[in-house]
Design a protein around this motif. Structure first.
Motif, PDB file in Angstrom:
ATOM      1  N   VAL A 210      -4.067  -3.719   2.869  1.00 58.53           N
ATOM      2  CA  VAL A 210      -3.884  -5.116   2.725  1.00 58.53           C
ATOM      3  C   VAL A 210      -4.949  -5.689   3.038  1.00 58.53           C
ATOM      4  O   VAL A 210      -5.129  -7.136   2.848  1.00 58.53           O
ATOM      5  CB  VAL A 210      -2.476  -5.502   3.197  1.00 58.53           C
ATOM      6  N   THR A 211      -5.976  -5.338   3.912  1.00 57.71           N
ATOM      7  CA  THR A 211      -6.611  -6.369   4.831  1.00 57.71           C
ATOM      8  C   THR A 211      -8.156  -6.055   4.174  1.00 57.71           C
ATOM      9  O   THR A 211      -9.316  -6.655   4.782  1.00 57.71           O
ATOM     10  CB  THR A 211      -6.736  -6.120   6.362  1.00 57.71           C
ATOM     11  N   SER A 212      -8.393  -5.182   3.461  1.00 59.63           N
ATOM     12  CA  SER A 212      -9.710  -4.801   2.693  1.00 59.63           C
ATOM     13  C   SER A 212     -10.002  -4.788   1.298  1.00 59.63           C
ATOM     14  O   SER A 212     -10.859  -4.156   0.650  1.00 59.63           O
ATOM     15  CB  SER A 212     -10.124  -3.378   3.228  1.00 59.63           C
ATOM     16  N   LYS A 213      -8.937  -5.563   0.623  1.00 59.05           N
ATOM     17  CA  LYS A 213      -9.092  -5.545  -1.025  1.00 59.05           C
ATOM     18  C   LYS A 213      -8.965  -6.630  -1.282  1.00 59.05           C
ATOM     19  O   LYS A 213      -8.673  -7.793  -0.622  1.00 59.05           O
ATOM     20  CB  LYS A 213      -7.884  -4.576  -1.486  1.00 59.05           C
ATOM     21  N   GLY A 214      -9.357  -7.017  -2.440  1.00 54.82           N
ATOM     22  CA  GLY A 214      -9.924  -8.277  -3.140  1.00 54.82           C
ATOM     23  C   GLY A 214      -8.252  -8.792  -3.652  1.00 54.82           C
ATOM     24  O   GLY A 214      -7.175  -8.197  -3.437  1.00 54.82           O
ATOM     25  N   LYS A 215      -8.247  -9.838  -4.348  1.00 54.55           N
ATOM     26  CA  LYS A 215      -6.716 -10.660  -4.643  1.00 54.55           C
ATOM     27  C   LYS A 215      -5.808  -9.628  -5.460  1.00 54.55           C
ATOM     28  O   LYS A 215      -4.816  -9.426  -5.222  1.00 54.55           O
ATOM     29  CB  LYS A 215      -7.366 -11.777  -5.591  1.00 54.55           C
TER      30      LYS A 215
ATOM     31  N   GLY B  72      -6.247  -6.334  -6.066  1.00 55.90           N
ATOM     32  CA  GLY B  72      -5.834  -5.134  -5.239  1.00 55.90           C
ATOM     33  C   GLY B  72      -4.799  -5.344  -4.029  1.00 55.90           C
ATOM     34  O   GLY B  72      -4.050  -4.606  -3.880  1.00 55.90           O
ATOM     35  N   LEU B  73      -4.820  -6.505  -3.409  1.00 52.97           N
ATOM     36  CA  LEU B  73      -3.952  -7.044  -2.337  1.00 52.97           C
ATOM     37  C   LEU B  73      -2.659  -7.031  -3.091  1.00 52.97           C
ATOM     38  O   LEU B  73      -1.548  -6.797  -2.509  1.00 52.97           O
ATOM     39  CB  LEU B  73      -4.304  -8.506  -1.972  1.00 52.97           C
ATOM     40  N   GLN B  74      -2.257  -7.538  -4.371  1.00 55.86           N
ATOM     41  CA  GLN B  74      -1.032  -7.706  -5.254  1.00 55.86           C
ATOM     42  C   GLN B  74      -0.490  -6.277  -5.170  1.00 55.86           C
ATOM     43  O   GLN B  74       0.827  -6.206  -4.990  1.00 55.86           O
ATOM     44  CB  GLN B  74      -1.077  -8.202  -6.356  1.00 55.86           C
ATOM     45  N   GLU B  75      -1.338  -5.303  -5.503  1.00 50.70           N
ATOM     46  CA  GLU B  75      -0.838  -3.779  -5.616  1.00 50.70           C
ATOM     47  C   GLU B  75      -0.370  -3.520  -4.418  1.00 50.70           C
ATOM     48  O   GLU B  75       0.559  -2.552  -4.333  1.00 50.70           O
ATOM     49  CB  GLU B  75      -2.136  -3.121  -6.188  1.00 50.70           C
ATOM     50  N   GLU B  76      -1.170  -3.734  -3.248  1.00 51.63           N
ATOM     51  CA  GLU B  76      -0.865  -3.019  -1.961  1.00 51.63           C
ATOM     52  C   GLU B  76       0.588  -3.705  -1.588  1.00 51.63           C
ATOM     53  O   GLU B  76       1.404  -3.163  -0.717  1.00 51.63           O
ATOM     54  CB  GLU B  76      -2.228  -3.225  -0.779  1.00 51.63           C
ATOM     55  N   LYS B  77       0.809  -5.161  -1.689  1.00 50.84           N
ATOM     56  CA  LYS B  77       1.769  -5.924  -1.278  1.00 50.84           C
ATOM     57  C   LYS B  77       3.354  -5.155  -1.995  1.00 50.84           C
ATOM     58  O   LYS B  77       4.333  -5.093  -1.498  1.00 50.84           O
ATOM     59  CB  LYS B  77       1.755  -7.365  -1.614  1.00 50.84           C
ATOM     60  N   ALA B  78       2.913  -4.966  -3.221  1.00 51.34           N
ATOM     61  CA  ALA B  78       3.872  -4.275  -4.203  1.00 51.34           C
ATOM     62  C   ALA B  78       4.561  -3.082  -3.549  1.00 51.34           C
ATOM     63  O   ALA B  78       5.507  -2.710  -3.610  1.00 51.34           O
ATOM     64  CB  ALA B  78       3.481  -4.137  -5.710  1.00 51.34           C
TER      65      ALA B  78
END
Length: 719
Positions: free
Chosen positions: A343-348, A350-356
């Motif tokens: 969550v701290t190393s991806k773009g916007k 990618g971040l949404q995928e990680e948060k999901a």
């Protein structure tokens, strides 16, 4: 003599001192004595008993050293009754060594070389004060080319070297000078560096020896070790010279001038360098004692923090490049799931995928709280967690909180042999997340797995003698663990090894027995454990809890030796064990008052202190004393450093306490500092008198320095 010394120092009756020494010699532990032998100690706390034990060891070693010194001097045929009495009456190691100094075998010195040259008689003549003739003529008699004395000057110089050493070896002189320098000396530090360092304030610094606080002593010691600053102890040399002149000169105009020369040489070359080293050593000892005291208090407060029970926890170990390690734990600490979130190393996108993925994990296991480590990437992770929890609340209506947890030592534990045994099939990096999660569920059970020095709640702990620090911290952990008590059927070997009377071998044997035979059904059953005999059972039984036992008292702090008296007490007061179990004996105090505690004590054959402890335990059987401690602050949003303004009042958690103040977590990534001058309207001698680690306090923002990321706080309001 040891009994008298301890009695005087600790203000205790001789009988109590003798009782404690006897119990310690019999192998009783401090927690056991403090909890179950109050009648014999007068109710001394574990803290007082720890100090007692430390002083007992010091005084025992001192006595042994005195005996060795007396024997050595006696073997030389130089022991007098007066000298023996002086050694016997010495209160410190330094005094003993001062008295021994003239008789101690020395390396070759200028004085011993002069003695070899046959100049001792000339020294005695000059030193006696009786000689009235021509010194140079007398010195000429000692010229001896074979022995290397080629002139009157060389003979006189050799004699003065002998006198200088005699003056230096005078125990009375050394004691006076040591006390004088300690009371009147100044510590001066100097440094010069083009590069900014943490020691800049010590580049030109002066402070009285006697007023130097522990943290500053250790700071300058570290600066000297790092070769950034130089340190010296300066004092009024002329006053010391005057003192020595008054005691060494004999009002002899012929020889006094020579003796004065020897006095100055003795002070500059022999006495002062030695005294300066001793003063530095005394200061270091003071610094170490101060650091250890603070570390002990902070560690105790950390261990005694209230556990958050009955919650499913997501342990979150933040990171950047390698991702954030996740471990989901059920309410007992059992691992339900693990994951690595980037969550701290991806773009916007990618971040949404990680948060999901995180959201899916939270919903799947019905997570109640997130335990977030405060290390690298903690601030960035916190922002994402806060956003995530808002989304979860909007979607399912469930309020999930997060807690910032001090992750110091988690990485040390993750790579340890103990962690490998506990989680052989789990990656090292994930073990840190498990530790962070469990620290919130039960701080004590998790923190005992880590070397106390790595927990990060000290002050210059890495500058303290390791053995001294280890012994002190081990005592704190022992006292805390035994104060809380340990569940015999769930405790790890790490936790069990701190229980009174149980060493690491027996702790492992208990777990092995449990694994082979199932849960313990009573306290008595532990006597079947290999190498756990009657003495160990006596020491440990009262601190072990067996919730599964048919004997209710097995789940209390009542010691098995008092079971019969406890049951008789209940009978006398008209209660049954079932009523105790159902907590229906709340009127016990009035019944005890009616019969009087003294008569009950006499009738039951147990002391009043033990009886009071039993009554207290019966009112809340199996109660965890940590329940009274403040619970951690559960958070749902993020505060930025830029949001802080002077005058704002916030709630915070004390993370660490030092000599000069307390560091407080107020919800931003950077802890704020409450200087001790900002703790009360009245004078504060030490921050520990006001706050301790884990306290929840209200603080006011005084100043925010965004560039240096410093926050000044105050606990003073209404001014």
């Amino acid at each position: 003599m040891i009994v008298e010394a301890l009695s005087s120092e600790l203000n205790l009756k001789k009988e109590i001192v003798e009782n404690v020494i006897e119990m310690l010699n019999e192998g009783a532990t401090v927690p056991f004595i403090a909890r179950y032998r109050k009648e014999r100690t007068g109710g001394l706390s574990d803290e007082v008993l720890r100090n007692f034990y430390e002083r007992l060891i010091y005084l025992t070693n001192l006595q042994e050293r005195k005996a060795a010194v007396i024997k050595s001097i006696e073997e030389q045929g130089k022991l007098t009754l007066e000298l023996k009495e002086a050694i016997d009456n010495a209160k410190t190691q330094a005094e003993v060594e001062d008295l021994y100094r003239p008789y101690k075998q020395k390396k070759r010195t200028r004085a011993t070389i002069a003695v070899e040259k046959g100049l001792e008689s000339l020294a005695d003549i000059l030193y006696s004060g009786d000689f009235k003739a021509d010194v140079r003529l007398k010195a000429a008699e000692f010229i001896n080319e074979e022995k290397g004395v080629n002139s009157e000057e060389e003979a006189i110089q050799g004699a003065l070297d002998i006198i200088a050493e005699k003056i230096s070896d005078n125990a009375e002189h050394r004691k006076w000078i040591r006390d004088f320098v300690y009371k009147n000396g100044i510590v001066e530090t100097t440094g010069d560096s083009d590069e900014p360092t943490t020691y800049e304030m010590y580049y030109d610094y002066k402070e009285e020896v006697k007023k130097m606080p522990p943290h500053r002593i250790l700071a300058i010691n570290r600066g000297e070790k790092d070769k950034v600053i130089s340190i010296k102890v300066v004092s009024d040399e002329e006053k010391i010279i005057t003192y020595l002149n008054n005691r060494e000169l004999k009002n002899n105009t012929v020889t006094d001038g020579y003796v004065m020369e020897a006095i100055r040489d003795s002070l500059k070359r022999l006495i002062y360098p030695s005294i300066e080293r001793e003063i530095r050593s005394t200061l270091t000892e003071k610094g170490e004692e101060g650091a250890i005291k603070i570390f002990k208090e902070n560690l105790k407060a950390l261990l005694m923090q209230a556990p958050i029970k009955g919650k499913t926890v997501l342990g979150f170990d933040p990171g950047f490049r390698t991702g954030c390690k996740i471990a989901v734990l059920d309410e007992t600490g059992k691992i339900l799931d693990t994951h690595t979130a980037y969550v701290t190393s991806k773009g916007k996108e990618g971040l949404q995928e990680e948060k999901a993925k995180l959201k899916e994990l939270i919903l799947k296991h019905d997570v109640d709280v997130i335990s977030l480590g405060n290390g690298t990437a903690s601030r960035e992770s916190e922002e994402i967690i806060a956003e995530l929890l808002k989304e979860v609340k909007n979607e399912i209506g469930k309020e999930i909180y997060y807690v910032i947890v001090n992750e110091a030592g988690a990485s040390v534990y993750s790579a340890s042999e103990l962690a490998s045994k506990e989680y052989p099939d789990i990656n090292v990096s994930i073990r840190g997340a498990i530790s962070i999660g469990r620290r919130m569920q039960d701080p004590m059970a998790e923190l005992v797995k880590i070397d106390p020095k790595s927990i990060g709640v000290g002050q210059y702990q890495h500058d303290v003698t390791p053995k001294k620090l280890d012994e002190s911290l081990k005592g704190v952990v022992e006292d805390s663990v035994n104060n809380v008590g340990v569940d015999l059927n769930t405790a790890t070997p790490s936790l069990l090894s701190y229980v009174s009377g149980i060493n690491s071998t027996i702790a492992q044997n208990i777990v092995d027995y449990r694994n082979e035979n199932g849960k313990f059904s009573s306290r008595k059953e532990i006597l079947k454990v290999k190498r756990l005999g009657p003495k160990a059972y006596e020491q440990c039984a009262g601190f072990l809890r067996v919730p599964e036992s048919k004997e209710l008292l097995d789940n209390t702090s009542v010691h098995p030796e008092s079971y019969d008296a406890t049951k008789k007490l209940l009978e006398l007061l008209g209660y049954t064990i079932d009523q105790v179990n159902e907590r229906r004996i709340q009127d016990i105090d009035s019944k005890v008052k009616e019969k009087t505690i003294e008569k009950l004590s006499e009738g039951l054959g147990i002391g009043v202190p033990t009886l009071l402890d039993i009554i207290k335990e019966l009112k809340k059987p199996g109660r965890d004393p940590r329940e009274d401690m403040p619970k951690p602050i559960l958070k749902s949003g993020v505060i930025e450093l830029s949001d802080l303004k002077p005058g704002m009042v916030l709630k915070g958690t004390v993370r660490n306490v030092a000599d000069f103040g307390a560091f407080v977590d107020i919800g931003v990534h950077q802890d704020g500092l409450v200087h001790k001058s900002e703790m009360r309207n009245s004078f504060v001698k030490h921050p520990l008198d006001v706050v301790k680690v884990g306290d929840i306090i209200d603080v006011k923002i005084l100043e925010v320095d965004e560039k240096r990321r410093r926050i000044a706080l105050s606990m003073k309001f209404g001014e």
